[in-house]
Design an enzyme around this catalytic site. Structure first.
Site, mmCIF file in Angstrom:
data_model
loop_
_atom_site.group_PDB
_atom_site.id
_atom_site.type_symbol
_atom_site.label_atom_id
_atom_site.label_comp_id
_atom_site.label_asym_id
_atom_site.label_seq_id
_atom_site.Cartn_x
_atom_site.Cartn_y
_atom_site.Cartn_z
ATOM 1 N N PRO B 173 0.809 -1.237 0.000
ATOM 2 C CA PRO B 173 0.000 0.000 0.000
ATOM 3 C C PRO B 173 0.837 1.281 0.000
ATOM 4 C CG PRO B 173 -0.876 -1.583 1.572
ATOM 5 C CD PRO B 173 0.464 -2.109 1.140
ATOM 6 N N ASP B 174 2.055 1.186 0.536
ATOM 7 C CA ASP B 174 2.948 2.355 0.553
ATOM 8 C C ASP B 174 3.412 2.764 -0.844
ATOM 9 O OD1 ASP B 174 2.961 2.381 3.279
ATOM 10 O OD2 ASP B 174 5.014 1.637 3.513
ATOM 11 N N HIS B 175 3.462 1.801 -1.740
ATOM 12 C CA HIS B 175 4.142 2.069 -3.007
ATOM 13 C C HIS B 175 3.198 2.558 -4.097
ATOM 14 C CE1 HIS B 175 7.204 0.244 -0.754
ATOM 15 N NE2 HIS B 175 6.855 -0.998 -0.968
#
Lengths: 411, 406
Positions: B173-175
């Protein structure tokens, strides 16, 4: 009646000619207030044939995947493989700001509906092409799918267990990555077009989008010559990984990422809990990231933590760990999300009507809360051709002419 | 550089680690002047995230940090120092966006909650992207991308039945999901501000975009009562659909035969083995029913092939197939990414020449490039203080001596 709050994308007209690679892109625009018209072939767009289906029964108006990815859009049917259909699209484009299309490179050119052709009709047009590999290049005509894009984009190799074949991330994430980046790229071009008056062709590669999900694997190869591998089922570092608890699994990151800033808190918690042997995690060596990466550290942590954590529930571990500001999370099943008190508090799930149901459906709601221009589902996904009459009227086509186009198979 | 879509937009960027930094990076690459506010007293942990140039740790040596902070300027300000807020105010007065991904309360402690910031700059667009959102019983809960994979059910849904939930192997989800949703919301808010003169507050709870990606699965639950479980690489209705071994160490090919014609072509490419001619494999329903056995049989055929050669042979017959590329493959061998110019080498002040990702889109008119490598910690402190905040060189020296700019 109180007037609806303003919408961030009010006045923006989008034609969504896409399919599974682009419909979520259109939804992002539509739920922030753009007038997104889903343009489907008369037989229905691809997602109408994709499960899950209402009551597990396939049907043009029964796909829940379609219903989700096309909220807030109007819908028309139009056969773009007919000369008349192509002419109608050009007339629609005259009042359009953004196109989203996912055809194989060359298809839209053969229809004379490529960027250059449509930019003559509408110079400010942002023409967004989302394709597996981009518009040109050796793989441009390759067949693809979600799985193939994950494979060629390198993310598939990082997923799964060391002792099995790589395992793909669930849920068509490659398609969705392409849609998300497509929306960002299109929106950048919209801002540019609204100030310069000139649109442009936006060329999004699904494979390239997937590559952006490789985390630090690219830099590991470039800077340290290491090819990162998959590690599911193992601790990544001591204290970081999936652990089985009394009623499921939890994901613990006892040290955090990068600097080992949470280790002291995590061990403090385990000592408060009287976990047998917790004091063995106290030495100076445990403060060093390099040590946490060692097999010895992982083995010691597992010896102590695994038997203890099996006696505790997900809810207990989540609450007690987070109370101490430790990054621990339960591994939720979808049903857990519906019961999640934080999501409930935020009224995350929203009710949306469906043409074949008497009661609304519950689906994920706002991915962001904008205070002035709230995210909002304008309407349920359109029935096939639902807005033909009103949309075609907007470009000056009368009821009689529409009837003729219908019998000719154009709409 | 002229002509970039976000030229003239300035972001006071308090974001750190993954999702926040990546969101503002997208905008920085597209022309926004993103001023990353850091401090050596409270380091962005990603600066100490592996890998490092030559394997040697250092605040300016992390490749993970570098790739997420291109085209930005870095200033160091100790936000705990009483003089910090006055400097930040000068910056915010000249900014269009203020961004952060702290847990709720941190910006407020700095005196930089939304009410305070909008008093400094009434039309500011304020992005807060904590994990759980600004309000609610779990607003203080914290985590990383992997925590979000777990919380959102993506971990539960990814893996082999009977094994531990596998997840994505990354802080997924961070990327992509959170940076893209954040960037899209900011761009929409910029459009609204341009038309009305009004800023706004954006509360992005990092759990929520990833759950939004699971809409059909959740509708299957809420409408049909079905609880999805992980199913390896299987497809909802097509078979064969999976990952098969090839010649070499840990070499694999992904194959997705979506209809009977592609199945027939796959069988021919594999040399029409006798087992594949059996009537039991006719039709996707039958193949899907016995897909585990089918996968094993197929694996015995593919293992005689080099992955690249099999991909080319299958693609020539219109069968979706792709080498399961590792990082070396995507960087060194993939001709399509090379054709796209995906890999960019930039000369970083301490790391030297290093590899960066290009954005995954191209514009026909606007160049899509990275404007600069990641900044050194505090590289632009003096430049921003003097050039933007109107502080004299001697005053900057004083602020450094007093420990404000560290």
């Amino acid at each position: 009646m109180p007037s609806a709050p303003p919408a961030a994308l009010a006045g923006l007209r989008v034609l969504d000619l896409s399919g599974p690679m682009g419909n979520y892109c259109g939804k992002l625009f539509a739920d922030l207030g753009a007038d997104v018209i889903l343009v489907e072939p008369p037989s229905g767009t691809r997602l109408r044939f994709e499960p899950p289906f209402l009551e597990d029964t396939p049907g043009l108006e029964r796909s829940l995947a379609f219903a989700y990815h096309n909220t807030s859009k109007r819908g028309i049917s139009l056969n773009l493989d007919t000369v008349t259909g192509q002419e109608l699209l050009r007339r629609l484009v005259a009042g359009t700001d953004v196109i989203i299309e996912t055809e194989k490179p060359g298809v839209m050119r053969r229809r004379a509906l490529n960027y250059e052709a449509l930019a003559r009709v509408r110079p400010g047009l942002v023409y967004t092409s989302i394709t597996p590999f981009g518009q040109t290049g050796p793989y441009a005509q390759y067949e693809s799918s979600d799985l193939i894009a994950l494979a060629l984009g390198g993310l598939l190799y990082l997923g799964g267990y060391p002792d099995t074949a790589p395992v793909r991330v669930y849920g068509n994430q490659a398609y969705l990555c392409a849609s998300m980046y497509g929306a960002v790229a299109a929106m950048l071009a919209v801002l540019d077009a609204e100030s310069s008056g000139s649109g442009q062709h936006v060329d999004v590669s699904m494979q390239e989008c997937v590559v952006l999900g490789l985390e630090n694997a690219v830099q590991f190869y470039d800077l340290e010559g290491i090819v990162r591998k998959r590690y599911a089922g193992e601790q990544r570092w001591a204290g970081t990984g999936v652990f089985k608890c009394a009623d499921g699994h939890i994901y613990l990151m006892a040290g955090g990422i990068g600097a080992n800033k949470f280790w002291g808190r995590s061990v403090g918690w385990l000592r408060d809990e009287n976990m047998p042997g917790a004091e063995r995690l106290l030495g100076e060596e445990w403060t060093r990231v390099e040590y946490l990466r060692s097999d010895e550290a992982k083995r010691i942590f597992a010896e102590l933590f695994v038997p203890w954590v099996r006696t505790k529930t997900k809810a207990y571990l989540y609450r007690e760990g987070q109370r101490r500001h430790i990054p621990i999370a339960p591994i939720n099943a979808p049903a857990d999300l519906l019961e999640n008190r934080q999501l409930k508090f935020r009224k995350y799930f929203v009710e949306v009507m469906h043409p074949l149901r008497d009661t609304p459906m519950l689906m994920p709601g706002a991915p962001y809360k904008l205070s002035e221009t709230p995210w909002r589902i304008q309407r349920p996904a359109p029935r096939l051709g639902e807005h033909n009459a009103e949309v075609y009227r907007e470009i000056g086509i009368s009821g009689g002419e529409l009837a003729r186009l219908f019998s000719a198979g154009v709409v | 550089m002229s002509g970039l879509p976000l030229q003239g937009i300035r972001i006071a960027d308090f974001s750190w680690l993954g999702a926040g930094s990546y969101a503002t990076k997208i905008l920085a690459d597209m022309g926004a002047d993103v001023i990353k506010i850091e401090s050596s007293t409270r380091l962005d942990s990603l600066r100490m995230g592996a890998p490092y140039k030559d394997g040697k740790p250092g605040v300016n040596r992390s490749g993970y940090f570098a790739d997420r902070n291109t085209s930005k300027r870095s200033v160091t300000i100790d936000m705990k120092h009483p003089r910090a807020l006055g400097l930040i105010r000068k910056l915010i007065e000249q900014s269009d966006i203020v961004a952060n991904n702290f847990t709720p309360g941190v910006m407020e402690k700095f005196g930089l909650g939304y009410p305070q910031v909008s008093a400094m700059k009434p039309d500011i667009i304020y992005l807060a992207m904590s994990m759980q959102g600004a309000e609610g019983p779990e607003r203080d809960y914290l985590g990383y991308g992997s925590s979000i994979v777990s919380l959102t059910a993506l971990q539960h849904l990814t893996g082999m039945p009977g094994r531990e939930p596998a997840g994505t192997g990354t802080n997924y989800p961070d990327h992509i999901p959170n940076p893209c949703h954040a960037a899209f919301a900011l761009l929409a808010a910029l459009r609204y501000r341009r038309r009305t003169g009004r800023g706004q507050y954006i509360d992005l709870a990092q759990l929520e975009p990833t759950i939004a990606l699971l809409g059909p699965t959740l509708l299957d639950l809420t409408v049909n009562g079905r609880n999805h479980e992980c199913n390896g690489n299987q497809h909802d209705w097509a078979a064969p659909h999976g990952v098969y071994p090839c010649v070499g160490d840990d070499r694999w090919i992904a194959i997705a035969a979506m209809d009977d014609m592609q199945w027939a072509a796959l069988v021919e490419v594999l040399g029409s083995p006798a087992w594949a001619a059996e009537a039991r494999w006719n039709g996707a329903v039958a193949r899907r029913r016995d897909c585990e056995e089918l996968d094993q049989l197929l694996g015995r055929e593919t293992v005689r092939w080099g992955a690249e050669k099999l991909m080319a042979a299958l693609q020539a017959r219109g069968v979706p197939a792709g080498v399961v590329q590792n990082t070396e493959d995507v960087i060194k061998h993939d001709p399509q990414l090379a054709h796209r110019g995906h890999w960019i080498r930039l000369n970083h002040a301490e790391m030297g020449e290093a590899l960066y990702n290009a954005p995954p889109f191209r514009f026909s008119r606007t160049p899509v490039e990275l404007r600069a490598p990641a900044p050194l910690l505090g590289e632009h402190t003096r430049e921003v203080c003097v050039g933007l905040l109107g502080i004299s060189e001697t005053e900057v020296d004083e602020l450094i001596a007093q420990g404000v700019l560290k």
